[in-house]
Design an enzyme around this catalytic site. Structure first.
Site, PDB file in Angstrom:
ATOM      1  N   ARG A  37       0.822  -1.227   0.000  1.00 43.83           N
ATOM      2  CA  ARG A  37       0.000   0.000   0.000  1.00 43.83           C
ATOM      3  C   ARG A  37       0.849   1.267   0.000  1.00 43.83           C
ATOM      4  NH1 ARG A  37      -4.944  -2.006   3.932  1.00 43.83           N
ATOM      5  NH2 ARG A  37      -6.108  -2.966   2.211  1.00 43.83           N
ATOM      6  N   LYS A 198     -20.646 -15.948   1.283  1.00 44.66           N
ATOM      7  CA  LYS A 198     -22.082 -15.783   1.521  1.00 44.66           C
ATOM      8  C   LYS A 198     -22.816 -14.977   0.462  1.00 44.66           C
ATOM      9  CE  LYS A 198     -22.394 -15.169   6.466  1.00 44.66           C
ATOM     10  NZ  LYS A 198     -22.011 -13.937   7.165  1.00 44.66           N
ATOM     11  N   GLY A 351     -11.154  -8.366  -0.957  1.00 42.55           N
ATOM     12  CA  GLY A 351      -9.913  -8.645  -0.236  1.00 42.55           C
ATOM     13  C   GLY A 351      -9.378 -10.043  -0.483  1.00 42.55           C
ATOM     14  N   GLY A 374     -14.352  -3.425   0.423  1.00 49.84           N
ATOM     15  CA  GLY A 374     -15.705  -2.924   0.666  1.00 49.84           C
ATOM     16  C   GLY A 374     -16.079  -1.806  -0.290  1.00 49.84           C
TER      17      GLY A 374
HETATM   18  P1  ADP Z   1     -13.779 -11.377  -1.116  1.00 52.50           P
HETATM   19  O1  ADP Z   1     -12.990 -10.948   0.100  1.00 52.50           O
HETATM   20  O2  ADP Z   1     -12.910 -11.606  -2.306  1.00 52.50           O
HETATM   21  O3  ADP Z   1     -14.929 -10.459  -1.394  1.00 52.50           O
HETATM   22  P2  ADP Z   1     -15.392 -13.195   0.430  1.00 52.50           P
HETATM   23  O4  ADP Z   1     -14.896 -12.581   1.691  1.00 52.50           O
HETATM   24  O5  ADP Z   1     -16.792 -12.970   0.045  1.00 52.50           O
HETATM   25  O6  ADP Z   1     -14.414 -12.825  -0.797  1.00 52.50           O
HETATM   26  O7  ADP Z   1     -15.219 -14.778   0.522  1.00 52.50           O
HETATM   27  C1  ADP Z   1     -13.964 -15.385   0.727  1.00 52.50           C
HETATM   28  C2  ADP Z   1     -14.091 -16.596   1.587  1.00 52.50           C
HETATM   29  O8  ADP Z   1     -15.024 -17.513   1.063  1.00 52.50           O
HETATM   30  C3  ADP Z   1     -12.779 -17.341   1.695  1.00 52.50           C
HETATM   31  O9  ADP Z   1     -12.345 -17.324   3.023  1.00 52.50           O
HETATM   32  C4  ADP Z   1     -13.109 -18.752   1.231  1.00 52.50           C
HETATM   33  O10 ADP Z   1     -12.486 -19.768   1.991  1.00 52.50           O
HETATM   34  C5  ADP Z   1     -14.620 -18.805   1.413  1.00 52.50           C
HETATM   35  N1  ADP Z   1     -15.236 -19.829   0.568  1.00 52.50           N
HETATM   36  C6  ADP Z   1     -15.210 -19.906  -0.764  1.00 52.50           C
HETATM   37  N2  ADP Z   1     -15.841 -21.015  -1.195  1.00 52.50           N
HETATM   38  C7  ADP Z   1     -16.262 -21.676  -0.104  1.00 52.50           C
HETATM   39  C8  ADP Z   1     -16.985 -22.896   0.110  1.00 52.50           C
HETATM   40  N3  ADP Z   1     -17.360 -23.653  -0.913  1.00 52.50           N
HETATM   41  N4  ADP Z   1     -17.252 -23.256   1.392  1.00 52.50           N
HETATM   42  C9  ADP Z   1     -16.847 -22.481   2.412  1.00 52.50           C
HETATM   43  N5  ADP Z   1     -16.192 -21.328   2.277  1.00 52.50           N
HETATM   44  C10 ADP Z   1     -15.891 -20.914   1.037  1.00 52.50           C
HETATM   45 MG    MG Z   2     -13.380 -11.226   2.198  1.00 49.33          MG
END
Ligand code: ADP
Ligand code: MG
Length: 394
Positions: A37, A198, A351, A374
């Site tokens: 960063r 989620k 992230g 975010g």
């Molecule tokens: P980002 O930070 O890129 O927006 P998220 O925070 O929404 O992504 O999601 C990332 C998390 O989702 C990771 O920690 C990953 O392990 C989890 N994840 C992805 N696929 C699965 C799955 N099939 N079951 C459980 N957790 C999952």
């Molecule tokens: Mg995340």
């Protein structure tokens, strides 16, 4: 972008307050463990120095919750920045107050001062007007180069702009330009890949993208909720039972918009959430009651990658599986490769997705890696970000 950028205004000899994102990870000993960063801010800082501005940098670090806490001091950042710039960087004791004001006013052209952690004051996140005025009193011009906090209306992202002219820095400007263009005027086919844990985190972004994309790919943990909405049994996989109706509605909405909605056809399942648990590939119709789907399977990868190869614009947010465990990182790696190989514009936000792409060494193959998790999500949702809104129009 219809917002003024700092190279479109006169900064010479001016005291310029630039909000940067120096929220770097540190270990217990207070050493910076990743200076990405700080490096990312160098083009903007170098530009101001070269233009003969008096550079005053402001950032938050960690969550000191409005109290002075040496653990969250930006002093180590001043040292690292000084090494990278190969010139002195003065460290202020605070970010507002008479002493800091005098220090700022004593700066000579091209000198750099780093203010102490903004979040040592509760007024920062409360967007307190007096505090914002205190920040504004340090300078004649405000530059916001911290996209990652632009979705928050804080004193140093929004409030300060009420008192001195506010323009965008290079990082901010690039974020808003690249993502703004992709949303407003995308080269087609436009494909979005949404994954992660989620559905509930990403309902708004899915809803917003359905009205814009040609193809929507959903993978990762959230895909299970959609599969359930389609009537599949997902066993013990991560699934939000209270969101299946909503998932069904989003599938309907895609149909109404003639958007191709791609879900996994096969998944990698295991009986335990464990890298060493025996795993196998099954079709989504073959998930057993005690199975957990932890990654997408090879048939899904082939379909998703096929859509990505033809894309002219790709937005990717959210990993395809539990990529932190090597046994379940394959789907995310293959999709990262497909996004990297796509001939058009490729944008990665979120992230964990950014971490995955960096871990796989594919960051440089992407058109744009968003620095704001975010903030990029809210931008893609079509929301107005207060930190962007506060900047002057061209
Ligand atoms: P980002 O930070 O890129 O927006 P998220 O925070 O929404 O992504 O999601 C990332 C998390 O989702 C990771 O920690 C990953 O392990 C989890 N994840 C992805 N696929 C699965 C799955 N099939 N079951 C459980 N957790 C999952
Ligand atoms: Mg995340």
């Amino acid at each position: 972008m219809n917002k003024l950028r700092m190279d479109e205004v006169d900064v010479r000899g001016k005291r310029v307050l630039m909000r940067v994102d120096f929220n770097v990870p540190m270990n217990e000993a207070g050493d910076i463990t990743d200076d990405t960063r700080i490096r990312a801010a160098l083009p903007s800082v170098d530009y101001l120095i070269a233009q003969g501005a008096k550079v005053i940098l402001a950032s938050h670090l960690g969550r000191p919750k409005g109290k002075v806490n040496a653990k969250y001091s930006l002093t180590p950042v001043a040292q690292r920045l000084s090494e990278l710039l190969e010139r002195p960087v003065a460290m202020a004791k605070d970010c507002v107050g008479e002493e800091v004001r005098q220090q700022a006013h004593r700066l000579r052209d091209g000198e750099v001062l780093l203010l102490e952690n903004l979040r040592f004051h509760t007024e920062e996140e409360a967007n307190d007007q007096e505090f914002a005025r205190g920040l504004a009193n340090l300078a004649e011009l405000f530059v916001n180069d911290a996209f990652g906090t632009a979705h928050r209306a804080h004193a140093s992202t929004a409030g300060v702009a009420a008192y001195i002219p506010a323009v965008a820095g290079f990082l901010m400007s690039r974020e808003v330009d690249v993502m703004g263009r992709a949303l407003a005027n995308p080269e087609r086919p436009f494909v979005a890949v949404i994954g992660g844990a989620k559905v509930s985190d990403k309902i708004d972004v899915i809803r917003s993208l359905i009205s814009k994309v040609d193809t929507l790919i959903v993978g990762g943990g959230m895909a299970n909720t959609f599969l359930r909405a389609q009537g599949f049994d997902v066993g013990r996989s991560l699934c939000e039972s209270d969101k299946t109706d909503l998932a069904g509605e989003l599938l309907e909405l895609a149909k109404e918009n003639t958007v191709r909605f791609l879900l996994p056809e096969d998944v990698v399942v295991a009986k335990a959430f464990d890298n060493d648990a025996p795993s196998k590939v099954v079709p989504v119709s073959g998930i057993e009651a005690d199975d957990q789907a932890l990654d997408i399977g090879p048939a899904s990868v082939a379909v998703f990658a096929g859509a990505l190869r033809e894309a002219q614009t790709v937005i990717w947010n959210g990993p395809m599986g539990v990529f932190e465990m090597p046994s379940f990182a394959g789907g995310t790696r293959e999709i990262a490769k497909a996004v990297a190989e796509c001939a058009g514009v490729s944008i990665v936000g979120g992230g964990d997705s950014v971490a995955a792409v960096e871990m796989m060494g594919l960051a440089s193959a992407m058109t744009h890696i968003s620095t704001g998790g975010g903030a990029s999500l809210e931008f893609l949702e079509g929301k107005v970000l207060p930190g962007v809104e506060a900047l002057q129009e061209r």
